[in-house]
Design an enzyme around this catalytic site. Sequence first.
Site, PDB file in Angstrom:
ATOM      1  N   ARG A 150       0.844  -1.208   0.000  1.00 25.68           N
ATOM      2  CA  ARG A 150       0.000   0.000   0.000  1.00 25.68           C
ATOM      3  C   ARG A 150       0.868   1.243   0.000  1.00 25.68           C
ATOM      4  O   ARG A 150       0.651   2.180  -0.747  1.00 25.68           O
ATOM      5  CB  ARG A 150      -0.937  -0.019   1.192  1.00 25.68           C
ATOM      6  CG  ARG A 150      -2.280  -0.702   0.948  1.00 25.68           C
ATOM      7  CD  ARG A 150      -2.142  -2.125   0.404  1.00 25.68           C
ATOM      8  NE  ARG A 150      -3.419  -2.788   0.273  1.00 25.68           N
ATOM      9  CZ  ARG A 150      -4.029  -3.468   1.253  1.00 25.68           C
ATOM     10  NH1 ARG A 150      -3.434  -3.623   2.429  1.00 25.68           N
ATOM     11  NH2 ARG A 150      -5.205  -4.018   1.042  1.00 25.68           N
ATOM     12  N   ASP A 179      -0.164  -6.261  -3.690  1.00 26.95           N
ATOM     13  CA  ASP A 179      -1.582  -6.022  -3.446  1.00 26.95           C
ATOM     14  C   ASP A 179      -2.161  -5.277  -4.640  1.00 26.95           C
ATOM     15  O   ASP A 179      -1.453  -5.049  -5.630  1.00 26.95           O
ATOM     16  CB  ASP A 179      -1.782  -5.239  -2.129  1.00 26.95           C
ATOM     17  CG  ASP A 179      -3.064  -5.686  -1.411  1.00 26.95           C
ATOM     18  OD1 ASP A 179      -4.139  -5.588  -2.044  1.00 26.95           O
ATOM     19  OD2 ASP A 179      -2.991  -6.140  -0.268  1.00 26.95           O
ATOM     20  N   HIS A 250      -6.734  -9.505  -4.362  1.00 29.43           N
ATOM     21  CA  HIS A 250      -5.686  -8.506  -4.082  1.00 29.43           C
ATOM     22  C   HIS A 250      -4.600  -8.510  -5.169  1.00 29.43           C
ATOM     23  O   HIS A 250      -3.420  -8.333  -4.878  1.00 29.43           O
ATOM     24  CB  HIS A 250      -5.050  -8.764  -2.712  1.00 29.43           C
ATOM     25  CG  HIS A 250      -5.938  -8.377  -1.553  1.00 29.43           C
ATOM     26  ND1 HIS A 250      -6.099  -7.075  -1.135  1.00 29.43           N
ATOM     27  CD2 HIS A 250      -6.715  -9.119  -0.732  1.00 29.43           C
ATOM     28  CE1 HIS A 250      -6.929  -7.036  -0.101  1.00 29.43           C
ATOM     29  NE2 HIS A 250      -7.340  -8.270   0.157  1.00 29.43           N
ATOM     30  N   ASP A 319      -6.892 -14.175   1.048  1.00 33.78           N
ATOM     31  CA  ASP A 319      -7.926 -13.397   1.745  1.00 33.78           C
ATOM     32  C   ASP A 319      -8.778 -12.585   0.779  1.00 33.78           C
ATOM     33  O   ASP A 319      -8.397 -12.367  -0.369  1.00 33.78           O
ATOM     34  CB  ASP A 319      -7.267 -12.437   2.747  1.00 33.78           C
ATOM     35  CG  ASP A 319      -6.307 -11.482   2.064  1.00 33.78           C
ATOM     36  OD1 ASP A 319      -5.516 -11.943   1.216  1.00 33.78           O
ATOM     37  OD2 ASP A 319      -6.357 -10.276   2.341  1.00 33.78           O
ATOM     38  N   GLU A 320      -9.896 -12.164   1.270  1.00 38.47           N
ATOM     39  CA  GLU A 320     -10.752 -11.160   0.625  1.00 38.47           C
ATOM     40  C   GLU A 320     -10.772 -11.280  -0.901  1.00 38.47           C
ATOM     41  O   GLU A 320     -10.314 -10.404  -1.615  1.00 38.47           O
ATOM     42  CB  GLU A 320     -10.279  -9.748   1.026  1.00 38.47           C
ATOM     43  CG  GLU A 320     -10.410  -9.513   2.513  1.00 38.47           C
ATOM     44  CD  GLU A 320      -9.931  -8.131   2.937  1.00 38.47           C
ATOM     45  OE1 GLU A 320     -10.550  -7.567   3.852  1.00 38.47           O
ATOM     46  OE2 GLU A 320      -8.951  -7.615   2.374  1.00 38.47           O
ATOM     47  N   THR A 462      -0.698  -0.489   5.710  1.00 46.81           N
ATOM     48  CA  THR A 462      -0.197   0.887   5.590  1.00 46.81           C
ATOM     49  C   THR A 462      -1.037   1.822   4.713  1.00 46.81           C
ATOM     50  O   THR A 462      -0.531   2.832   4.244  1.00 46.81           O
ATOM     51  CB  THR A 462       1.249   0.877   5.058  1.00 46.81           C
ATOM     52  OG1 THR A 462       1.255   0.189   3.797  1.00 46.81           O
ATOM     53  CG2 THR A 462       2.190   0.188   6.028  1.00 46.81           C
TER      54      THR A 462
HETATM   55  C1  TNX Z   1      -7.989  -6.405   5.869  1.00 49.38           C
HETATM   56  S1  TNX Z   1      -6.184  -8.645   7.015  1.00 49.38           S
HETATM   57  C2  TNX Z   1      -7.020  -6.840   4.993  1.00 49.38           C
HETATM   58  C3  TNX Z   1      -6.019  -5.889   4.468  1.00 49.38           C
HETATM   59  C4  TNX Z   1      -6.321  -4.477   4.874  1.00 49.38           C
HETATM   60  C5  TNX Z   1      -6.759  -4.431   6.322  1.00 49.38           C
HETATM   61  C6  TNX Z   1      -7.037  -3.051   6.833  1.00 49.38           C
HETATM   62  C7  TNX Z   1      -6.367  -9.045   5.563  1.00 49.38           C
HETATM   63  C8  TNX Z   1      -6.018 -10.410   5.297  1.00 49.38           C
HETATM   64  N1  TNX Z   1      -6.843  -8.169   4.655  1.00 49.38           N
HETATM   65  O1  TNX Z   1      -5.930  -6.005   3.072  1.00 49.38           O
HETATM   66  O2  TNX Z   1      -5.184  -3.709   4.669  1.00 49.38           O
HETATM   67  O3  TNX Z   1      -7.924  -5.209   6.480  1.00 49.38           O
HETATM   68  O4  TNX Z   1      -7.240  -3.059   8.222  1.00 49.38           O
END
Ligand code: TNX
Length: 553
Positions: A150, A179, A250, A319-320, A462
Site C-alpha cells: 500500500r 496487493d 488482491h 484473503d478477501e 499501511t
Molecule cells: C484487511 S487482514 C485486509 C487488508 C487491509 C486491512 C485493513 C487481511 C487479510 N486483509 O488487506 O489492509 O484489512 O485493516
Amino acid sequence: MISLLPLPQSVSFSDGLFVLRAGMAVEACTELERVATWLTTAVGRAGVPLTPVSAGEESRANRAVGVRLTVAEDLPAEAYRLDVDANGIGISGGDEAGVFYGAQALLQLLPERVFRSAAVADVESMSVPFSQIRDEPRFGWRGVLLDVARHFMPKHDLLRFIDLMAMHRLNLLHLHLTDDQGWRVEIVSRPRLTEIGGWRVESQVGPPPHSPANGRPHGGFYTQDDIREIVAYARQRFIEIVPEIDIPGHSRAAIAAYPELGIGVGDDASATPAPAVATTWGVHAEVLNLEDSTVQFFRDVFTEIMDLFPSAYIGLGGDECPTDLWREDARTQELMRARGIATEDGAREWFVEQIAEHIIARGRRPYGWDELLEGTPPPGTVVASWRGMRGALAGVRRGYDVVACPDDKAYLDYRQSDDPDEPIPFGALLSLRDTYSFEPIPADATPEEARRVLGGQANLWTEHMDSPRTVDYYAYPRLCAIAEVLWSRRRATFEAFSARLDDHLRRLDALGVEYRRPTGPLPWQRRPEVEGQPLTAEQHAEHVAALVSGIAV
Ligand code: TNX
C-alpha cells in the site's frame, strides 16, 4: 531500578556496578563471532570501543575481559542467562539467537545513550548494575506484518525497522509484498510486474470508499539484490522474513501489468480494458482467472520468491477474494466445469491449492489468511487468524498450526485513542492497553490444541501510513506491548508494563523513534484534513462476525 522490556522470566539486581571500559575484550567462541561483532559495534559506536577476541586466544592475556559470550548446553534454543558481577558480564545462550537476546538485554542494562549512533559524552565507559537474568521466550513466532504494498517502505527504512524489531526480540517479519495498489518485488522472468505494477498515479487519502485522492504518484520496489541484502541483514539479527504474494484476490497490480491474468480481458468483443494499479483502498473486484497459463505464471513467480527467501513459510494470501467476476464470466464458468469445480468459493480454493502444492513440493510450508479455512488447505499449511480468534480455534481443532493476529488486538492500523486529534481514525479503538491484553492462545483450546499456536503477530497495514515516520507513530509503543506478550512467560499488570514502558521510551527517544506520546499526537502527527471512519466496538464486532461466519468451529 532498570526497566527491562520485554519482561524477562526472572531478574534480580544486587548492590554494585561493573564498569565496562574502552578497550575491554568481548570474548566469544567462533560460533558466536557474529553476535560478538554485533555487540561490539552497538556499544562501540555509542562511545565505548570494545575488542572481540576468540575464547582461548593469546591476545586475550593482556586485556581485561568485559563480556564473555558462551553457548550453554543446558539451555533451550533462544533462551539466555545474563550475569553481571565484579568479574564482568557473562551471557550464555541455548544457541546463537539466545546469546543475541542476552546481548539485547545487556544494552537495556546500560545507560540509554548506548542506543545513540555516536558518543554524546566524553566518557569511555558505561556502568552496569550487578544482576542476574534468566529468560526464555513463550512463543517461537513473534511476528510483525509490514505492508509495503500500500505504501512502499524504502530499503534503508526497512533495515531500521528490522533493527527495532530485533531490539524487541521479534523474530519474524511477514512482508506483504503485493496487493491491488502495488507490486514491490522484482521478478526477473516477469519484469512488467514492477515496471507497471510497481507504481500508481495517485493514492486515496483516508478510508474507502469516499475519501479523496491526492493526485500524487506513488511507487517503489525492491530489486532481487535488495531482497538478498534485506534477508541477510535480518538473518544476522535472527529474524526470518516470510514473504507474501497475495493470490487470487488482491491482485490488481499484477493484472494491470499482465492483463491476460485477469477476467474479461482479451481480444473478443466482450473484452474490457485492463485495470490500472488501484488508487483506492478497500477490497477490489479484480481477481486472477483460472487459466493454466495464469497458474503457471504464479508458479514461476513463487519459484523466484522461494529462491530469494529461504524462509520455512511462504505466504500466498488467499484473503478477501470477491467471486463476482468469476460468476459472471462465461470462460471462467467453462473452466470450472472442465476442472470439476462446483462453486466460485471452490474456484478460490482450487487456485490456492495449485500454488500451495507448488510450495510444498519445494519443501516449504504455505502460509495464508483464515479464509483458507472456508475450504480445506493442504496439511502443513499455517493459518493466520485475523478476523478475531475464530480462525485460530477452528484451525487448531482441525490440526493446523496457526498464528494469532486478531484484528481487535493486533491491527496497528486501527486508531490508538478516541482523541479527536488521532490521525485518520479508522477501525475499532485499539489502545496500548488493548494490545497488552492480546492473548494468542484461543480461550477454548485444549493443551494439545494450544501447542499448535506457533505464536502471534501485529499487522501494520499501511493504507494510512504514507511514510516511515507515520509507521513509527502507529507501531510504537503498541508494538512494545505485543512484543512483550509474545516473548514473556509471565504477564505483568498493564500498570506495571506502563511504568517500565516510560523508561523504555527514553531508549526509543535515543534511537529517534517517532512513537505516539502517552499524551497523544504531536501537532505534526495529526491529520486534521482527513475525516477518517472510526467504528464503535459494537459496530466493529458486528462487521467481523459477518465476515467470519464462513468458518465453522
Ligand atoms: C484487511 S487482514 C485486509 C487488508 C487491509 C486491512 C485493513 C487481511 C487479510 N486483509 O488487506 O489492509 O484489512 O485493516
